[in-house]
Design an enzyme around this catalytic site. Sequence first.
Site, mmCIF file in Angstrom:
data_model
loop_
_atom_site.group_PDB
_atom_site.id
_atom_site.type_symbol
_atom_site.label_atom_id
_atom_site.label_comp_id
_atom_site.label_asym_id
_atom_site.label_seq_id
_atom_site.Cartn_x
_atom_site.Cartn_y
_atom_site.Cartn_z
ATOM 1 N N GLU A 142 0.824 -1.202 0.000
ATOM 2 C CA GLU A 142 0.000 0.000 0.000
ATOM 3 C C GLU A 142 0.862 1.257 0.000
ATOM 4 O O GLU A 142 0.624 2.203 -0.754
ATOM 5 C CB GLU A 142 -0.923 0.015 1.223
ATOM 6 C CG GLU A 142 -2.139 -0.868 1.113
ATOM 7 C CD GLU A 142 -3.121 -0.607 2.250
ATOM 8 O OE1 GLU A 142 -3.225 0.557 2.700
ATOM 9 O OE2 GLU A 142 -3.779 -1.563 2.698
ATOM 10 N N SER B 36 5.246 -20.204 -1.513
ATOM 11 C CA SER B 36 5.000 -21.635 -1.338
ATOM 12 C C SER B 36 4.355 -22.235 -2.571
ATOM 13 O O SER B 36 3.771 -21.539 -3.405
ATOM 14 C CB SER B 36 4.128 -21.953 -0.119
ATOM 15 O OG SER B 36 4.648 -21.343 1.047
ATOM 16 N N ASP C 106 -5.856 -9.934 1.193
ATOM 17 C CA ASP C 106 -5.547 -8.579 1.661
ATOM 18 C C ASP C 106 -6.096 -8.404 3.072
ATOM 19 O O ASP C 106 -7.241 -8.014 3.273
ATOM 20 C CB ASP C 106 -6.147 -7.543 0.716
ATOM 21 C CG ASP C 106 -5.686 -6.129 1.048
ATOM 22 O OD1 ASP C 106 -4.927 -5.966 2.015
ATOM 23 O OD2 ASP C 106 -6.096 -5.193 0.337
ATOM 24 N N ASP D 283 -4.803 -3.002 6.187
ATOM 25 C CA ASP D 283 -5.073 -1.688 5.602
ATOM 26 C C ASP D 283 -4.402 -0.620 6.443
ATOM 27 O O ASP D 283 -4.426 -0.682 7.683
ATOM 28 C CB ASP D 283 -6.578 -1.404 5.541
ATOM 29 C CG ASP D 283 -7.213 -1.916 4.262
ATOM 30 O OD1 ASP D 283 -6.479 -2.355 3.355
ATOM 31 O OD2 ASP D 283 -8.458 -1.895 4.170
#
Length: 821
Positions: free
Chosen positions: A195, A263, A335, A338
């Site tokens: 971000e 991974s 996600d 924030d």
Amino acid sequence: MALIFRALVWLTTAALVIGVVAAVSIYYLASRSLPDYDKVIPVSGLTADVEIVRDNSGVPHIFPASDRDAFFALGYAHAQDRLWQMTLMRRTAQGRLSELFGSRTVENDKLLRRLDLYPLAVQSVDVQDARTRDALDAYAAGVNARITEINRDSLGRGAPEFFMFNAPIAPWQPADSLAMIKLMALQLSGHLSEEVLRARTSLLLPDENRLADLLPDIPGQGVAALPEYAALVPGADAATRFAQADPDPMLWPVPRRGLAGASNAWAADASRSATGSTLMANDPHLGFTAPAIWYLARIDLSVGGVIGATIPGIPAIMAGRSENIAWGVTSSYLDDQDVFIEELNSDNPEQYRTPDGFKEFITRRSIIEIKDAPPVTLTLRWSDNGPILPGTRFDLGTITPPGHVTALSWTALSPRDTSMTAAVNLMYAGSVEEALDISKGYVAPSQNLTVIDADSIAMKVIGALPRRDDSHQSQGRLPSLGWRPENRWQGMFPDDSNPVFLNPTGGIVGNTNNKSVDRPFPLHLSFDWGDSQRVMRWQGLMQGREVHTRDSFVEAQLDTVSITARALLPLIGADLWFTGEAAPEGTPERLRQRALDLLANWNGEMNEHLPEPLIYSAWLRALQERLIRDDLGPLASEFTHVEPLFIERVYRDVDGASAWCDIIRSAAVESCSDIARLALDDALVWISETYGTALESLRWGDAHQATHDHAVLGDVPILRYFVNIRQSTSGGDHTLMRGRVSGEDPNPFHNVHGAGYRGVYDFADPDSSVFILSTGQSGHFLSRHYDDMGILWRRGEYIPMSLDADLARAASVGITRLVRE
């Protein structure tokens, strides 16, 4: 003269004797902490005697009378081999490293105190189910039994590191194990950094197409154009874009960009298996350390044997198999973070703006004790959106306007985190469906759980999915205004919102950290994914044969072909190959022609013994640097890894991306072919200065050494040669056998992040399943089990993953009997 000579002889002899005595004393003290695997130890807290059989690789096979005793013995075994690692991780989570290391780790402690990971772990103990609380209590008792034994029998303080960094070892607590999971979530987190980087880059690239070049969406259905960051946060302008953040301190627990988590995992059902039963392969990727974070173990539970990879400090097999199922994990890239910009009250900086007006921060003081220095008192502040973070970390100061601070919302900051309950109960699952139901308890870190039983295969995204408003200003892609109600999290989506792929018609599921679903915001999972390249090679290998075997899965796990190299080299070198006249020997032009000739005949295999991977990697690195440096200035240094989609967009001129090739500060108009040629010359100059001009004699493995370095002693002169493990390796950033490079000078191609554990499971013959670590079981550098598996790992070999008790005993190097006092 003779007197002086005799004196020198005497002094030299005395010095040698003192040196030998000192070396013997140091060795004796260090070796006292080597665990004895063949002994009988009376302990308190058991319901019955337990046997721990160590096989030839040092893997403990635990045979208890009850589940509680199994977890007790696992805790004891972990403490035998990895006590220093466990206490170091616990101190990291607690924010107490500076008590050992002084001012070098104060910033670490400040961050962990601000995040409150350990207090949140303490609160989460009470929300675990009864089985998990029993496991946590028993595990802690086993760890403490080993600590008691060390103190009682003077066993070298448990590890050599405790002599150098002396401090009492506190008893292990159930909350310590929960804190380990939260610490792993921190080490796998990357969206905060993404971000901030997107915000910084958008300030420099007002053209949204150029931002999409450098930070592209993974191909597929796109998202609506986003507003410029400067429009979202007034005051975040060019004055702050180049502010310099402090360098990361010693033992910094947050990964650099591109190293958050990766991974591979894939599974095949009976229709795609040559044996008529299910198959699975898994290799989770983390930063390399010595010892590796993983530890192999087998425990017998009431439902049968369970074997696989554990993390010292956590009473669970995190990836492995039982008699009923096998499971593995990959980073989902959901996600789950924030960043919020909080506006301070200009009349009272202890207040911040909310949708309902200004509100007081939740504050408390925390004292950090520092070795050889006065303590530091830290004021912790939380807003409704999460803990307040300093502008000196994560480059937050570069995007925070005056009169504002930044807060972090993150799913791991939950006081009711039941991830441990899910991890423990997964070992008891009898089927794929039961495992998927149990996985509902996972909160953080979010993972893709791949699971099979004898009949079914499945992959599910597990972990909490934040619920964002449809009208969120940045859709979670940029730091957002914390007082706008549409930007704030609105709880979590229910578990049935998490994608599940159960018994697909094609018979194969898998993940390489690629974009797994294409759903509209806010059910999108993520805009930033960890892979756009390896998945293409994986698809080809999986679909290239009708049925698979354990060996074909191993082959895919160890595959070193870079599909990225195969795709990009013809693009960037289109106007360079087979053009011009032969240049005289010894000239730069001749060196370039030799390099191009080598690459023209290369199949893209990143083999450690070949020169082409080094030439290719150096060329791409120099090319990206030339493309972005004049546009981004100092910010270009944040892009330490080659971005294949960016290079492809530029050389295919997608939406005018070839504009990157023209150097802004030069009078001429450079073409992309010009930049490719100049970048190749840059790369060859660097190679010549570093490795010589004999291109045909170069070895990729000389540059691509796996750096399993000791977290604390790895930089200590002389000692580092004993504690660090270095291995020449194949693979690269975009191969299935992934070896992520550091991207930073002076060794930009060191292999710093990859598969510390590999496992392949075959339900047609479960005891033919195999696994391996990248180092060894022991954390003691004098133990033969410190690096014995590393040799096999480098060669692409495995050891048996068998639940056969007789086999374990036949190859044992010792049997430890824990007996009730």
